[in-house]
Write an enzyme that holds these catalytic residues in place. Structure first.
Site, mmCIF file in Angstrom:
data_model
loop_
_atom_site.group_PDB
_atom_site.id
_atom_site.type_symbol
_atom_site.label_atom_id
_atom_site.label_comp_id
_atom_site.label_asym_id
_atom_site.label_seq_id
_atom_site.Cartn_x
_atom_site.Cartn_y
_atom_site.Cartn_z
ATOM 1 N N GLU A 1 47.009 42.419 59.671
ATOM 2 C CA GLU A 1 47.712 42.554 60.951
ATOM 3 C C GLU A 1 47.080 41.747 62.082
ATOM 4 O OE1 GLU A 1 47.290 46.920 61.554
ATOM 5 O OE2 GLU A 1 46.160 46.422 63.358
ATOM 6 N N ARG B 1 44.747 52.674 58.617
ATOM 7 C CA ARG B 1 44.261 51.297 58.654
ATOM 8 C C ARG B 1 44.855 50.559 57.460
ATOM 9 N NH1 ARG B 1 43.395 52.092 63.150
ATOM 10 N NH2 ARG B 1 41.464 51.910 64.358
ATOM 11 N N HIS C 1 51.506 48.775 64.852
ATOM 12 C CA HIS C 1 50.347 49.551 65.310
ATOM 13 C C HIS C 1 50.624 50.211 66.664
ATOM 14 C CE1 HIS C 1 45.809 49.850 64.407
ATOM 15 N NE2 HIS C 1 46.159 50.869 65.176
#
Ligand code: NAI
Length: 338
Positions: free
Chosen positions: A269, A240, A301
């Site tokens: 993000e 993360r 991601h």
């Protein structure tokens, strides 16, 4: 039973896969491209559940609003649940489910893709050769064999990474405040050992993050932590974004203390990832600075993004929705049970 579910942050592949899988079940999905937040949560009016992803925002206010609209279940179609205020969900009597381990190998293999690409600079080599430039200048890497890799978090993904690294002949040091007994046994069987965070920082040639984001480990990798790392460290984060203080990392890249940085996740993000901004001016100066370094590799991601993982995500999410309807919420998929 007929269960209506509002899916937020829906991409084309979500729509295709969930529609096909849902057709054989009592679950009906309605797809919204919008990210779930306080502005968009009214879309969930009349639905039994919402199905959400990593950048949907389920803070206390959003949950209160959803509960008032009649939503009873937050079904995450991902593993991490740092974007949900689970305490608020509990207070409101809402269920929260997730997909705990859909394919740890997918994320682990992507982690290796980042390490290998950064080290052997195949992304630069690809562009050079296509331009008729066959020079090797600047492309020198190092052998992974016998290098020390620090793995922070030895859950499903961390262990899958350790298994792969053991095959490369790497020395493995790990840190995990609460490792499962099976994880310790598997790590030891691979020749790895558990050490303190400081020892991991000082011993590792490569550090890779595989722990969940919590209040306690926000900016775990800050200026102080980086200072303890060996000069020339390769740092990888597929977990993360907010585990890393991005400004501190930029400063260490400028000082050449960090040799290479691989990110599949990024603190900010949510306003960028999963959409095409290629024809826009990007206002985020931090990611633009990161992208200006030749030794930084960022992917959007996509660690989870394999066929096998997506099929598992779809199957488990639909199982979780069905189980909640039957009141069977004691399984490992439920973060907040009934
Ligand atoms: P897991 O729950 O199996 O394991 C997490 C491990 O981290 C546990 O052993 C736990 O004790 C440990 N841990 C907790 N706090 C820690 C800390 N401060 N320092 C070191 N270790 C700590 O989780 P799993 O499945 O391995 O996933 C890890 C993370 O990977 C998820 O929380 C998620 O954030 C991220 N992820 C990223 C994906 C991607 O596409 N890039 C996809 C799936 C997960």
């Amino acid at each position: 039973m007929n269960l209506s579910v509002a899916m937020f942050s829906a991409q084309r592949y979500d729509i295709d896969l969930f529609t096909a899988a849902g057709a054989h079940t009592p679950v009906t999905f309605t797809f919204f491209e919008a990210r779930l937040n306080l502005t968009t949560c009214a879309l969930a009016r009349g639905y039994d559940a919402v199905c959400v992803f990593v950048n949907d925002d389920l803070n206390r206010e959003v949950l209160r609003e959803l509960s008032a609209l009649g939503v009873k279940h937050i079904a995450l179609r991902c593993a991490g649940f740092n974007n949900v205020d689970t305490q608020a969900a509990k207070t409101l009597g809402m269920l929260v489910s997730r997909v705990p381990a859909y394919s740890p190998q997918s994320v682990a293999e992507h982690t290796l893709a980042l390490i290998l690409t950064l080290n052997r600079k195949t992304h630069h080599a690809y562009n050079r050769v296509r331009n008729g430039n066959f020079s090797l200048q600047g492309l020198m890497g190092f052998t992974l064999y016998q290098k020390t890799v620090g793995v922070i978090g030895t859950g499903a993904i961390g262990l899958a990474v350790i298994n792969i690294l053991a095959g490369f002949g790497c020395r493995i040091v790990c840190h995990d405040p609460a490792p499962a007994a099976a994880a310790q046994a598997q790590t030891n069987a691979r020749g790895g050992c558990y050490v303190s965070l400081d020892e991991l920082y000082t011993q590792s040639d490569i550090i890779t993050l595989h722990c969940p984001l919590t209040h306690a480990n926000h900016h775990l990798i800050n200026a102080g932590a980086i200072e303890k790392m060996r000069p020339g460290i390769t740092l990888i984060n597929t977990s993360r974004g907010a585990l890393i203080d991005t400004q501190a990392v930029i400063s260490a890249l400028k000082r050449r203390h960090i040799k290479a940085l691989g990110l599949d996740v990024y603190e900010q993000e949510s306003s960028l990832f999963f959409s095409d901004h290629s024809l826009e001016i990007i206002d985020d100066d931090v990611i633009e600075r990161l992208l200006s370094f030749p030794n930084v590799l960022i992917t959007g991601h996509q660690g989870f993004f394999t066929e096998e993982a997506l099929n598992q995500i779809v199957a488990t999410t639909i199982d979780n929705l069905g189980a909640a309807e039957k009141g069977e919420t004691s399984g490992p998929g439920f973060v907040v049970a009934g």
